[in-house]
Motif scaffolding. Structure first.
Motif, PDB file in Angstrom:
ATOM      1  N   ILE A  77      -4.809   3.432   0.590  1.00  0.00           N
ATOM      2  CA  ILE A  77      -3.461   2.853   0.633  1.00  0.00           C
ATOM      3  C   ILE A  77      -3.101   2.372   2.042  1.00  0.00           C
ATOM      4  CG2 ILE A  77      -2.558   4.059  -1.381  1.00  0.00           C
ATOM      5  CD1 ILE A  77      -1.214   6.066   0.512  1.00  0.00           C
ATOM      6  N   PHE A  78      -3.617   3.059   3.062  1.00  0.00           N
ATOM      7  CA  PHE A  78      -3.310   2.629   4.423  1.00  0.00           C
ATOM      8  C   PHE A  78      -4.085   1.379   4.813  1.00  0.00           C
ATOM      9  CE2 PHE A  78      -1.738   6.948   4.523  1.00  0.00           C
ATOM     10  CZ  PHE A  78      -0.482   6.724   5.077  1.00  0.00           C
ATOM     11  N   GLU A  79      -5.307   1.258   4.308  1.00  0.00           N
ATOM     12  CA  GLU A  79      -6.064   0.029   4.553  1.00  0.00           C
ATOM     13  C   GLU A  79      -5.340  -1.143   3.917  1.00  0.00           C
ATOM     14  OE1 GLU A  79     -10.465  -1.943   3.729  1.00  0.00           O
ATOM     15  OE2 GLU A  79     -10.157   0.182   3.307  1.00  0.00           O
ATOM     16  N   LYS A  80      -4.901  -0.953   2.687  1.00  0.00           N
ATOM     17  CA  LYS A  80      -4.167  -2.017   1.993  1.00  0.00           C
ATOM     18  C   LYS A  80      -2.870  -2.336   2.728  1.00  0.00           C
ATOM     19  CE  LYS A  80      -2.407  -3.460  -2.424  1.00  0.00           C
ATOM     20  NZ  LYS A  80      -2.800  -3.636  -3.776  1.00  0.00           N
ATOM     21  N   ALA A  81      -2.150  -1.283   3.165  1.00  0.00           N
ATOM     22  CA  ALA A  81      -0.874  -1.481   3.856  1.00  0.00           C
ATOM     23  C   ALA A  81      -1.044  -2.268   5.149  1.00  0.00           C
ATOM     24  CB  ALA A  81      -0.233  -0.129   4.145  1.00  0.00           C
ATOM     25  N   THR A  82      -2.118  -1.998   5.879  1.00  0.00           N
ATOM     26  CA  THR A  82      -2.315  -2.701   7.147  1.00  0.00           C
ATOM     27  C   THR A  82      -2.898  -4.102   6.936  1.00  0.00           C
ATOM     28  OG1 THR A  82      -4.439  -1.578   7.467  1.00  0.00           O
ATOM     29  CG2 THR A  82      -2.514  -0.628   8.552  1.00  0.00           C
ATOM     30  N   ARG A  83      -3.781  -4.231   5.978  1.00  0.00           N
ATOM     31  CA  ARG A  83      -4.356  -5.563   5.714  1.00  0.00           C
ATOM     32  C   ARG A  83      -3.294  -6.527   5.193  1.00  0.00           C
ATOM     33  NH1 ARG A  83     -10.111  -6.482   4.579  1.00  0.00           N
ATOM     34  NH2 ARG A  83     -11.253  -4.723   5.419  1.00  0.00           N
ATOM     35  N   GLU A  84      -2.412  -6.018   4.329  1.00  0.00           N
ATOM     36  CA  GLU A  84      -1.386  -6.885   3.744  1.00  0.00           C
ATOM     37  C   GLU A  84      -0.102  -6.906   4.573  1.00  0.00           C
ATOM     38  OE1 GLU A  84      -0.808  -6.356  -0.453  1.00  0.00           O
ATOM     39  OE2 GLU A  84      -2.959  -6.076  -0.795  1.00  0.00           O
ATOM     40  N   LYS A  85      -0.118  -6.174   5.691  1.00  0.00           N
ATOM     41  CA  LYS A  85       1.026  -6.141   6.609  1.00  0.00           C
ATOM     42  C   LYS A  85       2.322  -5.778   5.880  1.00  0.00           C
ATOM     43  CE  LYS A  85      -0.920  -9.446   9.902  1.00  0.00           C
ATOM     44  NZ  LYS A  85      -2.238  -9.612   9.394  1.00  0.00           N
ATOM     45  N   PHE A  86       2.284  -4.641   5.197  1.00  0.00           N
ATOM     46  CA  PHE A  86       3.474  -4.176   4.486  1.00  0.00           C
ATOM     47  C   PHE A  86       4.644  -4.015   5.450  1.00  0.00           C
ATOM     48  CE2 PHE A  86       1.316  -1.683   0.765  1.00  0.00           C
ATOM     49  CZ  PHE A  86       0.917  -2.882   0.206  1.00  0.00           C
ATOM     50  N   ARG A  87       5.820  -4.354   4.987  1.00  0.00           N
ATOM     51  CA  ARG A  87       7.055  -4.131   5.720  1.00  0.00           C
ATOM     52  C   ARG A  87       7.985  -3.328   4.815  1.00  0.00           C
ATOM     53  NH1 ARG A  87       3.893  -5.185   8.913  1.00  0.00           N
ATOM     54  NH2 ARG A  87       3.877  -6.839  10.435  1.00  0.00           N
ATOM     55  N   TYR A  88       8.712  -2.420   5.428  1.00  0.00           N
ATOM     56  CA  TYR A  88       9.567  -1.503   4.681  1.00  0.00           C
ATOM     57  C   TYR A  88      11.018  -1.703   5.089  1.00  0.00           C
ATOM     58  CZ  TYR A  88       5.007   0.552   3.987  1.00  0.00           C
ATOM     59  OH  TYR A  88       3.688   0.742   3.673  1.00  0.00           O
ATOM     60  N   PRO A  89      11.933  -1.745   4.113  1.00  0.00           N
ATOM     61  CA  PRO A  89      13.344  -1.967   4.430  1.00  0.00           C
ATOM     62  C   PRO A  89      13.964  -0.743   5.096  1.00  0.00           C
ATOM     63  CG  PRO A  89      13.079  -1.499   2.094  1.00  0.00           C
ATOM     64  CD  PRO A  89      11.697  -1.583   2.689  1.00  0.00           C
ATOM     65  N   SER A  90      14.837  -0.991   6.075  1.00  0.00           N
ATOM     66  CA  SER A  90      15.575   0.099   6.706  1.00  0.00           C
ATOM     67  C   SER A  90      16.895  -0.447   7.232  1.00  0.00           C
ATOM     68  CB  SER A  90      14.771   0.717   7.852  1.00  0.00           C
ATOM     69  OG  SER A  90      14.875  -0.091   9.010  1.00  0.00           O
ATOM     70  N   ALA A  91      17.742   0.439   7.698  1.00  0.00           N
ATOM     71  CA  ALA A  91      19.034   0.045   8.247  1.00  0.00           C
ATOM     72  C   ALA A  91      18.864  -0.763   9.535  1.00  0.00           C
ATOM     73  CB  ALA A  91      19.881   1.288   8.515  1.00  0.00           C
ATOM     74  N   LYS A  92      17.710  -0.649  10.172  1.00  0.00           N
ATOM     75  CA  LYS A  92      17.476  -1.363  11.440  1.00  0.00           C
ATOM     76  C   LYS A  92      16.555  -2.564  11.257  1.00  0.00           C
ATOM     77  CE  LYS A  92      18.944   2.241  14.198  1.00  0.00           C
ATOM     78  NZ  LYS A  92      19.259   2.606  15.507  1.00  0.00           N
ATOM     79  N   GLY A  93      16.334  -2.988  10.032  1.00  0.00           N
ATOM     80  CA  GLY A  93      15.456  -4.126   9.773  1.00  0.00           C
ATOM     81  C   GLY A  93      14.151  -3.670   9.145  1.00  0.00           C
ATOM     82  N   LEU A  94      13.222  -4.612   9.033  1.00  0.00           N
ATOM     83  CA  LEU A  94      11.938  -4.301   8.407  1.00  0.00           C
ATOM     84  C   LEU A  94      11.053  -3.520   9.367  1.00  0.00           C
ATOM     85  CD1 LEU A  94      11.202  -7.670   6.567  1.00  0.00           C
ATOM     86  CD2 LEU A  94      12.096  -5.551   5.605  1.00  0.00           C
ATOM     87  N   LEU A  95      10.386  -2.510   8.819  1.00  0.00           N
ATOM     88  CA  LEU A  95       9.506  -1.644   9.618  1.00  0.00           C
ATOM     89  C   LEU A  95       8.058  -1.847   9.211  1.00  0.00           C
ATOM     90  CD1 LEU A  95      11.525   1.676   9.246  1.00  0.00           C
ATOM     91  CD2 LEU A  95      11.581   0.087  11.168  1.00  0.00           C
ATOM     92  N   THR A  96       7.146  -1.647  10.159  1.00  0.00           N
ATOM     93  CA  THR A  96       5.717  -1.691   9.852  1.00  0.00           C
ATOM     94  C   THR A  96       5.290  -0.320   9.330  1.00  0.00           C
ATOM     95  OG1 THR A  96       5.036  -0.943  12.044  1.00  0.00           O
ATOM     96  CG2 THR A  96       5.318  -3.323  11.737  1.00  0.00           C
ATOM     97  N   THR A  97       4.089  -0.263   8.799  1.00  0.00           N
ATOM     98  CA  THR A  97       3.543   1.009   8.328  1.00  0.00           C
ATOM     99  C   THR A  97       3.454   2.006   9.478  1.00  0.00           C
ATOM    100  OG1 THR A  97       2.276  -0.151   6.623  1.00  0.00           O
ATOM    101  CG2 THR A  97       1.571   2.083   7.165  1.00  0.00           C
TER     102      THR A  97
END
Length: 131
Positions: A3-23
């Motif tokens: 899951i971490f390989e996929k998250a980094t390869r696809e450059k997942f971004r996560y919603p937060s109160a301070k904007g999008l976050l990286t893995t």
């Protein structure tokens, strides 16, 4: 693929109160916070996105391709939370052991002092001369 390989390869971004976050930034977040900027809040936001696209359709025959990505995002956040909880628990256990050891050493010191207090003057002088 993990899951971490996929998250980094696809450059997942996560919603937060301070904007999008990286893995990578997930590891720096507190588990909970009143500000809406925590791992718990990120997990809730990703879960809400997943539920929003997961609503049943009586017409669509294909699954939404974003569903798999959101499921993986949620798994990443859950994993980070699990690791952080385990680390927090281990730190608490280590602190408790350290406190116990300090207490035991203090008691041992008092007992050793009591033994020394009971030595005769001759025994004390003999021990001093041996040092």
């Amino acid at each position: 693929m993990t899951i971490f390989e996929k998250a980094t390869r696809e450059k997942f971004r996560y919603p937060s109160a301070k904007g999008l976050l990286t893995t990578e930034q997930l590891w720096e977040l507190p588990l909970t916070a009143k500000s809406g900027f925590s791992l718990d809040d990120v997990a809730k936001a990703v879960n809400a996105e997943l539920k929003a696209i997961d609503t049943e359709s009586f017409v669509a025959t294909e699954t939404n391709p974003a569903k798999a990505t959101l499921e993986t995002k949620l798994e990443v956040v859950k994993h980070v939370i699990a690791v952080r909880l385990a680390e927090e628990q281990a730190a608490k256990a280590a602190a408790a052991k350290k406190l116990e050891k300090e207490k035991l050493l203090a008691v041992l010191g008092r007992k050793q002092d009591a033994v020394l207090e009971n030595l005769t003057e001759a025994e004390l002088l003999a021990r001093i001369n041996n040092l």
